[in-house]
Design an enzyme around this catalytic site. Structure first.
Site, PDB file in Angstrom:
ATOM      1  CE1 TYR A   1       1.280   0.626   4.423  1.00  0.00           C
ATOM      2  CE2 TYR A   1      -0.079  -1.279   4.581  1.00  0.00           C
ATOM      3  CZ  TYR A   1       0.898  -0.207   5.068  1.00  0.00           C
ATOM      4  OH  TYR A   1       1.292  -0.629   6.360  1.00  0.00           O
TER       5      TYR A   1
ATOM      6  NE  ARG B   1       4.925  -1.785   7.454  1.00  0.00           N
ATOM      7  CZ  ARG B   1       5.401  -0.545   7.269  1.00  0.00           C
ATOM      8  NH1 ARG B   1       4.233   0.118   6.763  1.00  0.00           N
ATOM      9  NH2 ARG B   1       6.566  -0.111   7.412  1.00  0.00           N
TER      10      ARG B   1
ATOM     11  CB  CYS C   1      -4.169  21.297   5.807  1.00  0.00           C
ATOM     12  SG  CYS C   1      -4.824  21.033   4.167  1.00  0.00           S
TER      13      CYS C   1
ATOM     14  CG  ASP D   1       4.067  12.600   3.330  1.00  0.00           C
ATOM     15  OD1 ASP D   1       5.056  12.123   2.278  1.00  0.00           O
ATOM     16  OD2 ASP D   1       3.396  11.541   3.971  1.00  0.00           O
TER      17      ASP D   1
ATOM     18  CB  CYS E   1      -7.264  13.576   5.310  1.00  0.00           C
ATOM     19  SG  CYS E   1      -5.714  14.015   3.988  1.00  0.00           S
TER      20      CYS E   1
END
Length: 474
Positions: A37, A150, A281, A297, A351
């Protein structure tokens, strides 16, 4: 972060920045892992043929400009990736010397490092401890859950190396926290994940970051289709609710859990310093290895390129009209459905990268996590209100205990699954009311800067080797 009055006209080219944060990526998108991911690996396509190694020139400009651009008494120098430890210890030793060269008298510096932990060894840990680094370690739960997405570039497990790094840091007194990407797999086992971090790993600071991953070839925040790895909204809400109830019963005052922190601050002050829950933001930018600066980011892509720090200082780029517009867009692009929501004050649309849905009346811009966040806000509303109200009034520990005891007795009977747990509030409030005082400004975000005044300085450890969150997960 500390922000002061802004008297610059809204349409000016730049505005003064009292405080800003830049996350530097000294190795760019290079990484020794290949997690399924990871949205940042594709950023290598922006720099074909690059060595992906930050030069000492860019490193010094980053540090100098960040220090000089801060008006407050503290500065954060943040390192991320990719995998920043690929730069090697000597690069970071040189960076420490540069910081001492430019720090103003009395100015405090905090270094933050996000890492997968694979390269950490005794030498790294000694360096991190000696230089007071805060380390954010990527870990998604017990072995089976961590290994789901992962892994190394051959598909092999790195679980033992990551857990070994965590234990080594605890042993050597390195301040660290855990970054957990809440995804389609581990979201089904919230208590197993939480208890693993608390009981087996021994960490006291956790960031739960919801995985909302666009399904496209570019790696940019475009399109509305999501991958199957993305957490389902309702499951994310249930995940937070189950962890919250466990935390409320036994861990408040002992464990710092980032989403709970942010919501409490919203109740206590009317705003959160957790960027996803703020109305705007734009004061946290991302610096590539060659000096290119981007709005965020999550938005390292051509449309959000601000300039290069070799040509313009960081403060000027962060204060530019383009970055101001980026920050305002968080609220200005919200649909009416969000603006009229009863939990708008706590969420502000969350977000922007997660806004892939349309509202019931067909307006675009609804957050993918909306149903789950509403479940979480509704479930925690009463205990969070009690915490905020008592803290706001400066109640003494004895008054707090009496008030919470009465609340618990009134609500102890007939509590349903979706009702807030009536227990566990006392230890939380007592732990904070016992430690009044102000926090020095400018450090890394955590509970003290999100609305609770603590006696210990920002970023200080509650226990040896423990400090709160620094980064988002990838």
């Amino acid at each position: 972060m500390i922000s002061g009055a802004n008297t610059t006209p809204r349409n000016s080219k730049t505005r003064p920045c009292d405080a800003f944060r830049v996350v530097a990526k000294p190795a760019g998108a290079l990484c020794n892992l290949e997690c399924d991911y990871c949205y940042f690996l594709k950023k290598a396509d922006l720099y074909p043929g690059s060595s992906f190694r930050m030069s000492d020139e860019v490193m010094e400009k980053y540090i100098r400009q960040t220090i000089e651009g801060q008006r407050g008494p503290a500065v954060t120098i943040a390192w991320q990736g990719g995998e920043p430890t690929l730069m090697g210890l000597e690069f970071f030793r040189r960076a420490m010397a540069v910081q001492q060269k430019y720090l103003r008298p009395g100015m405090a510096v905090e270094n933050a490092l996000q890492t997968n932990g694979v390269l950490l060894d005794e030498d790294w840990c000694a360096f991190l401890r000696e230089n007071n680094f805060l380390v954010s370690l990527g870990l998604d739960g017990p072995r089976e859950l961590h290994d789901a997405y992962r892994h190394d570039k051959a598909g092999g497990s790195v679980f033992d190396q990551v857990v070994g790094a965590a234990r080594m840091m605890r042993k050597q007194g390195v301040a660290f926290n855990v970054l957990c990407a809440v995804n389609a797999v581990n979201s089904r086992r919230p208590l197993e994940v939480y208890r693993f971090f608390r009981d087996e790993l021994g960490t006291r600071h956790i960031q739960f970051i919801p995985l909302v991953e666009r399904d496209n070839d570019s790696g940019y925040q475009e399109g509305t289709r999501l991958t199957d790895r993305s957490v389902q909204p309702e499951q994310y809400g249930r995940f937070l609710v189950e962890v919250f109830d466990e935390w409320l019963r036994r861990d408040v005052g002992e464990m710092v859990v980032q989403p709970f922190d942010g919501v409490l601050a919203s109740r206590l002050r009317g705003y959160s310093t957790l960027c996803i829950f703020r109305p705007s933001c734009g004061d946290s930018a991302a610096l590539e290895h060659n000096g290119d600066l981007y709005s965020c980011d999550y938005f390292v892509e051509p449309g959000y390129y601000l300039g290069n720090i070799r040509e313009k200082p960081v403060a000027e780029l962060v204060g530019s009209a383009k970055q101001q517009a980026f920050g305002r867009a968080k609220s200005e692009t919200l649909p009416r459905y969000c603006r009229e929501c009863e939990y708008f004050f706590a969420c502000f649309g969350e977000c922007p990268k997660n806004r892939v849905l349309t509202t019931p009346d067909g307006e675009p811009g609804l957050n993918w996590l909306c149903p789950g966040l509403k479940t979480f806000f509704r479930h925690t509303e009463r205990p969070i209100k009690i915490m905020a109200d008592l803290l706001r009034r400066g109640r003494t520990p004895s008054q707090v205990m009496a008030a919470v005891e009465a609340e618990g007795k009134d609500k102890a009977v007939g509590v349903g699954h979706d009702d807030p747990c009536p227990y566990g509030i006392k230890s939380f409030i007592t732990s904070f009311v016992k430690t009044p005082g102000k926090v020095k400004p400018g450090g890394l975000p955590f509970v003290a800067q999100r609305g609770v005044n603590l006696k210990r300085p920002c970023g200080a450890a509650d226990r040896k080797g423990e400090r709160p969150d620094a980064f988002r997960s990838r």
